[in-house]
Enzyme design. Sequence first.
Site, PDB file in Angstrom:
ATOM      1  CG  ASP A   1      10.427 -30.561 -14.450  1.00  0.00           C
ATOM      2  OD1 ASP A   1       9.181 -30.582 -14.406  1.00  0.00           O
ATOM      3  OD2 ASP A   1      11.127 -29.966 -13.612  1.00  0.00           O
TER       4      ASP A   1
ATOM      5  CB  SER B   1      17.012 -20.874 -11.440  1.00  0.00           C
ATOM      6  OG  SER B   1      16.740 -21.485 -12.691  1.00  0.00           O
TER       7      SER B   1
ATOM      8  CB  ALA C   1      10.317 -27.517 -16.163  1.00  0.00           C
ATOM      9  N   PRO C   2      11.786 -24.549 -15.754  1.00  0.00           N
ATOM     10  CG  PRO C   2      11.754 -22.213 -15.972  1.00  0.00           C
ATOM     11  CD  PRO C   2      11.743 -23.317 -14.939  1.00  0.00           C
ATOM     12  N   GLY C   3      14.107 -24.604 -17.278  1.00  0.00           N
ATOM     13  CA  GLY C   3      15.320 -24.912 -18.025  1.00  0.00           C
ATOM     14  C   GLY C   3      16.507 -24.004 -17.788  1.00  0.00           C
ATOM     15  N   GLY C   4      16.518 -23.268 -16.675  1.00  0.00           N
ATOM     16  CA  GLY C   4      17.635 -22.365 -16.409  1.00  0.00           C
ATOM     17  C   GLY C   4      18.970 -23.067 -16.292  1.00  0.00           C
TER      18      GLY C   4
ATOM     19  CG  ASP D   1       9.508 -39.009  -9.450  1.00  0.00           C
ATOM     20  OD1 ASP D   1      10.269 -38.075  -9.102  1.00  0.00           O
ATOM     21  OD2 ASP D   1       8.844 -39.679  -8.637  1.00  0.00           O
TER      22      ASP D   1
ATOM     23  CE  LYS E   1      15.434 -25.614  -4.290  1.00  0.00           C
ATOM     24  NZ  LYS E   1      16.031 -24.566  -5.137  1.00  0.00           N
TER      25      LYS E   1
ATOM     26  CG  ASP F   1      17.435 -25.403  -8.365  1.00  0.00           C
ATOM     27  OD1 ASP F   1      17.555 -25.431  -7.128  1.00  0.00           O
ATOM     28  OD2 ASP F   1      17.061 -24.389  -8.993  1.00  0.00           O
TER      29      ASP F   1
END
Length: 370
Positions: free
Chosen positions: A253, A201, A234-237, A276, A321, A292
């Site tokens: 996150d 990502s 997360a995971p941090g891209g 949150d 999305k 994202d």
Amino acid sequence: MTLGDYKIDIQSMPSEPQQLLLYCRPGFEKECAAEVTEQATMRGVSGYARAKPDSAYVVFVPHENGIGSLAAIVCSDLVFARQIIVVAPLIEALPEINRIPPLAAAAAMIGGPYASVWLEHPDTNAGKMLSGFCRRFSPIFEKSLIGSGQLRPEVAHAKRLHIFFLDTGSAYVGSADVARSAPWPLGIPRLKMPGGAPSRSTLKLAEAFMVFLSPDEQAERLHEGLTAVDLGAAPGGWTWQLMKRGLQITAIDNGALDASLQEAVRLGQIEHLRADGLHYRPRRPVHWLVCDMVEKPSRVAALVADWIADGHARETIFNLKLPMKKRREEVEQCRRLIEDRLDAKRISFRLRFKQLYHDREEVTGHLRAS
């Protein structure tokens, strides 16, 4: 007209390009066709779009009033089109022995000289089989165009010649204004997965910076000393992209960040808060918000609009999305939602959407307060 041993009837060829060719993501031809048809209607140009499902391209054919002002459409203003080119009707039954003469003749008919030439193909599995053919054919074709005076890189403001092969025997020949078209072959920025990045990502945010910001704007607005918040980190891209540019990041996150980010956390460049993302707000304004999160598009649109309207961030890049149906309608609904909220606060802004190459069933937005 004779080119080598190939004879071509000039009367049978169009005197000027008559159609628009647009590249898009496979499966989004319907959205791309609706978008260009709306653009044509707004400009008083009647016509129809041909869009074969999963073909990765759309052809808009104007009626008797011709291309007109459609040639002035800027690719970056379209959401679902990766590239836009003015083309002549499809050339079919190209001779297998020597394809150069008919393609060169078509190029001569539509204009020139050209600053460069790109040989391309649809971004489909079948289309990618043509990539090797295009690589082999390209230097031979370029040499022929240079010899005939059609390819002249030194000519200022010359257009780019595009040969878009559907297969080795058929192609669209057209031209694009460099200032109005995408600056990458196939309309796709070529990015390699960086070593050490937490997830693929990360390429979405890297591409978004390339699409929405010029190199000068990136240097001005993405550098050490600026602050950012990454919602749904997360995971941090996306956090990784910001970290590499020297920004101070707050990553929001409830999930864990990748091990590749832990040193930056230890050094204080990244602060990870388990909170949150929909409700978090910073104690003081930041330069950037990136988001994202896997949420309903309207909820993300309202969230980023509130951040900008309330002064929590100056600029944001975010992903929507999309649902399985009415995808374009969803984007336009989110656009109106953001515009209404910022207009109500009398805030000047710039808002753009683009379906990036590294997006899938989503589009990426860029919103900046003026």
